[in-house]
Design a protein around this motif. Structure first.
Motif, short mmCIF file in Angstrom:
data_model
loop_
_atom_site.label_atom_id
_atom_site.label_comp_id
_atom_site.label_asym_id
_atom_site.label_seq_id
_atom_site.Cartn_x
_atom_site.Cartn_y
_atom_site.Cartn_z
N ARG A 18 0.84 -1.29 -0.01
CA ARG A 18 0.01 -0.03 -0.20
C ARG A 18 0.99 1.25 0.18
NH1 ARG A 18 -2.86 2.45 5.01
NH2 ARG A 18 -4.19 3.98 3.87
N TRP A 19 0.91 1.96 -1.22
CA TRP A 19 1.78 3.08 -1.27
C TRP A 19 1.09 4.28 -0.37
CZ3 TRP A 19 6.43 3.05 -3.16
CH2 TRP A 19 6.74 1.69 -3.63
N LEU A 20 1.77 5.01 0.41
CA LEU A 20 1.28 5.99 1.04
C LEU A 20 2.22 7.59 0.71
CD1 LEU A 20 1.64 4.65 4.66
CD2 LEU A 20 -0.44 4.92 3.18
N ARG A 21 1.19 8.63 0.53
CA ARG A 21 1.84 9.88 0.13
C ARG A 21 2.07 10.80 1.37
NH1 ARG A 21 -0.42 12.55 -5.07
NH2 ARG A 21 0.12 10.31 -5.78
N SER A 22 2.89 11.54 1.41
CA SER A 22 3.33 12.49 2.27
C SER A 22 2.15 13.39 2.77
CB SER A 22 4.41 13.35 2.16
OG SER A 22 4.69 14.47 3.06
N CYS A 31 5.66 14.68 -5.19
CA CYS A 31 6.31 14.50 -3.92
C CYS A 31 6.84 12.65 -3.97
CB CYS A 31 5.13 14.35 -2.81
SG CYS A 31 3.73 13.34 -3.21
N VAL A 32 6.99 12.04 -2.97
CA VAL A 32 7.43 10.77 -3.00
C VAL A 32 6.35 9.98 -2.19
CG1 VAL A 32 10.06 11.20 -3.03
CG2 VAL A 32 8.81 10.94 -0.72
N ASP A 50 8.82 7.88 -6.86
CA ASP A 50 8.46 9.12 -7.33
C ASP A 50 6.81 8.93 -7.61
OD1 ASP A 50 7.78 11.50 -8.75
OD2 ASP A 50 9.48 11.45 -10.12
N SER A 51 6.01 9.89 -7.10
CA SER A 51 4.63 9.93 -7.13
C SER A 51 4.21 10.23 -8.68
CB SER A 51 3.78 11.13 -6.38
OG SER A 51 4.11 12.25 -6.60
N LYS A 52 4.92 10.85 -9.49
CA LYS A 52 4.72 11.04 -10.97
C LYS A 52 4.91 9.91 -11.70
CE LYS A 52 7.62 14.71 -11.04
NZ LYS A 52 7.94 14.74 -9.74
N ARG A 53 5.53 9.00 -11.30
CA ARG A 53 5.90 7.80 -11.99
C ARG A 53 5.60 6.41 -11.17
NH1 ARG A 53 11.55 7.33 -14.20
NH2 ARG A 53 10.66 5.84 -15.41
N PRO A 54 4.22 6.15 -10.70
CA PRO A 54 3.99 5.24 -10.20
C PRO A 54 4.48 3.79 -10.68
CG PRO A 54 2.05 6.06 -11.12
CD PRO A 54 3.46 7.07 -11.44
N ALA A 55 4.49 3.57 -11.87
CA ALA A 55 5.07 2.30 -12.40
C ALA A 55 6.79 2.36 -12.59
CB ALA A 55 4.55 1.97 -13.78
N GLY A 56 7.21 3.56 -12.27
CA GLY A 56 8.76 3.55 -12.38
C GLY A 56 9.57 2.95 -11.14
N PRO A 57 10.73 2.92 -11.14
CA PRO A 57 11.80 2.54 -10.14
C PRO A 57 11.39 2.88 -8.78
CG PRO A 57 12.75 4.15 -11.21
CD PRO A 57 11.71 3.90 -11.93
N ALA A 58 11.67 2.01 -7.85
CA ALA A 58 11.65 2.33 -6.28
C ALA A 58 12.98 1.95 -5.72
CB ALA A 58 10.41 1.51 -5.77
#
Length: 73
Positions: A18-22, A31-32, A50-58
């Motif tokens: 579950r991804w949580l935003r600041s 944001c992250v 990166d919240s702008k690239r939800p399918a990008g790297p972590a």
């Protein structure tokens, strides 16, 4: 003994998280987001993307490393 992973190429590879935003995030979506994987090689680590690239790297951090980073900020 194997080394802990440091990143995943696609945050969508982390299943059942579950991804949580600041709470300091604005509607600008700059944001992250963080998540705590519960299974697999990243279990017990903190994932950050990166919240702008939800399918990008972590990036993956140990809880102590992430706390140290936040304290330094």
């Amino acid at each position: 003994m194997s080394a802990l992973p440091r990143n995943v190429p696609a945050s969508t590879d982390l299943h059942d998280v579950r991804w949580l935003r600041s709470s300091h995030s604005t509607g600008a979506n700059n944001c992250v987001e963080t998540a705590r994987p519960r299974s697999g090689p990243a279990a017990g680590l903190l994932a950050v993307r990166d919240s702008k690239r939800p399918a990008g790297p972590a990036l993956l951090f140990s809880p102590a490393s992430w706390t140290g980073f936040l304290t330094a900020l």
